[in-house]
Design a protein around this motif. Structure first.
Motif, PDB file in Angstrom:
ATOM      1  N   PRO A  36      71.774  66.588 -49.086  1.00 25.69           N
ATOM      2  CA  PRO A  36      71.965  65.651 -50.298  1.00 25.69           C
ATOM      3  C   PRO A  36      70.764  65.290 -50.601  1.00 25.69           C
ATOM      4  N   CYS A  37      70.145  65.420 -51.854  1.00 28.48           N
ATOM      5  CA  CYS A  37      68.784  65.082 -52.218  1.00 28.48           C
ATOM      6  C   CYS A  37      68.911  64.462 -53.776  1.00 28.48           C
ATOM      7  N   GLU A  38      68.335  63.493 -53.948  1.00 32.91           N
ATOM      8  CA  GLU A  38      68.319  62.640 -55.163  1.00 32.91           C
ATOM      9  C   GLU A  38      66.647  62.794 -55.825  1.00 32.91           C
ATOM     10  N   LEU A  39      66.416  62.963 -56.915  1.00 37.65           N
ATOM     11  CA  LEU A  39      64.939  63.065 -57.438  1.00 37.65           C
ATOM     12  C   LEU A  39      64.589  61.745 -58.330  1.00 37.65           C
ATOM     13  N   ARG A  40      63.653  61.338 -58.218  1.00 37.18           N
ATOM     14  CA  ARG A  40      63.078  60.287 -59.116  1.00 37.18           C
ATOM     15  C   ARG A  40      61.635  60.386 -59.404  1.00 37.18           C
ATOM     16  N   SER A  41      61.326  60.296 -60.537  1.00 39.72           N
ATOM     17  CA  SER A  41      59.812  60.444 -60.905  1.00 39.72           C
ATOM     18  C   SER A  41      59.673  59.031 -61.701  1.00 39.72           C
ATOM     19  N   VAL A  75      68.246  62.692 -48.572  1.00 44.00           N
ATOM     20  CA  VAL A  75      66.746  62.377 -48.782  1.00 44.00           C
ATOM     21  C   VAL A  75      66.760  62.005 -50.365  1.00 44.00           C
ATOM     22  N   LEU A  76      65.707  61.113 -50.654  1.00 48.26           N
ATOM     23  CA  LEU A  76      65.318  60.679 -52.267  1.00 48.26           C
ATOM     24  C   LEU A  76      63.843  61.245 -52.093  1.00 48.26           C
ATOM     25  N   ALA A  77      63.753  62.304 -52.732  1.00 47.29           N
ATOM     26  CA  ALA A  77      62.323  62.660 -53.509  1.00 47.29           C
ATOM     27  C   ALA A  77      61.806  62.029 -54.512  1.00 47.29           C
ATOM     28  N   LEU A  78      60.690  61.414 -54.125  1.00 45.73           N
ATOM     29  CA  LEU A  78      59.773  60.456 -55.328  1.00 45.73           C
ATOM     30  C   LEU A  78      58.544  61.051 -55.641  1.00 45.73           C
ATOM     31  N   HIS A  79      58.418  60.828 -56.946  1.00 42.51           N
ATOM     32  CA  HIS A  79      57.063  61.415 -57.464  1.00 42.51           C
ATOM     33  C   HIS A  79      56.844  60.236 -58.157  1.00 42.51           C
ATOM     34  N   VAL A  80      55.351  59.699 -58.022  1.00 40.43           N
ATOM     35  CA  VAL A  80      54.809  58.451 -58.939  1.00 40.43           C
ATOM     36  C   VAL A  80      53.789  59.315 -59.412  1.00 40.43           C
ATOM     37  N   VAL A  81      53.861  59.024 -60.894  1.00 38.97           N
ATOM     38  CA  VAL A  81      52.958  59.460 -61.872  1.00 38.97           C
ATOM     39  C   VAL A  81      51.989  58.172 -61.982  1.00 38.97           C
TER      40      VAL A  81
END
Length: 144
Positions: A83-88, A33-39
Motif C-alpha cells: 500500500p502506497c500513499e503519495l504526497r508532494s 509506505v508514504l512516498a514524499l517529494h518535497v519541492v
C-alpha cells in the motif's frame, strides 16, 4: 517491526534505489509506505543547486519530473503489493517537512538516499539526509 515507512524521494537515481530498498523491506514486513517529494519553495535555490549539478530544467520539465518520481515509487509499490500513499509538498527546507510529516503521520522509519557529496558540493548543496538524521527521533535508513 516497521509498519509505516516514509520514502523521501527527489527523483534522482540514488533516491530511486532507496525507494526500491524501502519497498522491498515493506513487502517483507507487510508495511505500508508514504512516498514524499518535497519541492523547494524558492525556485532560485532550486535552479542554483541544479545549475551546480549541470542541468537546469524548465518549469514544465521540473513539474513533470516531480510527478514522475512519485509515480515510479507508486508503480514499484503496486508491483510488490505494498500500500502506497503519495504526497508532494512545497517547502524551503525539505528536511523540516520530511521530519514533520514522518512524525505527524506516525511513520516508524524514514528511507532516503544519499548522494555522498564531498567537499565544495557538500558545502554549497548541503545534505538533506544529514539534516534529517540530526532532526528526527524516527529511525532513518540511508541508502547510496
Amino acid at each position: 517491526m516497521f509498519q509505516h515507512i516514509l520514502i523521501a524521494t527527489d527523483g534522482s537515481d540514488v533516491s530511486d534505489r532507496a525507494a526500491k530498498q524501502a519497498i522491498d523491506l515493506a513487502s517483507r514486513l507487510g508495511a505500508r509506505v508514504l512516498a514524499l517529494h518535497v519541492v523547494p519553495a524558492l525556485p532560485a535555490y532550486a535552479y542554483f543547486a541544479q545549475g551546480i549539478e549541470g542541468a537546469i530544467p524548465t518549469p514544465d520539465e521540473a513539474s513533470r519530473e516531480d510527478a514522475e518520481c512519485l509515480e515510479r515509487v507508486q508503480r514499484l509499490a503496486k508491483a510488490h503489493g505494498v500500500p502506497c500513499e503519495l504526497r508532494s509538498v512545497v517547502d524551503g527546507r525539505p528536511y523540516c517537512e520530511i521530519v514533520a510529516i514522518a512524525e505527524r503521520e506516525g511513520c516508524d522509519l524514514i528511507v532516503m538516499g544519499s548522494h555522498g557529496r564531498q567537499g565544495l558540493d557538500r558545502l554549497l548543496l548541503g545534505s538533506e539526509t544529514h539534516k534529517v538524521l540530526l532532526s528526527t527521533r524516527v529511525p532513518v535508513l540511508v541508502c547510496q
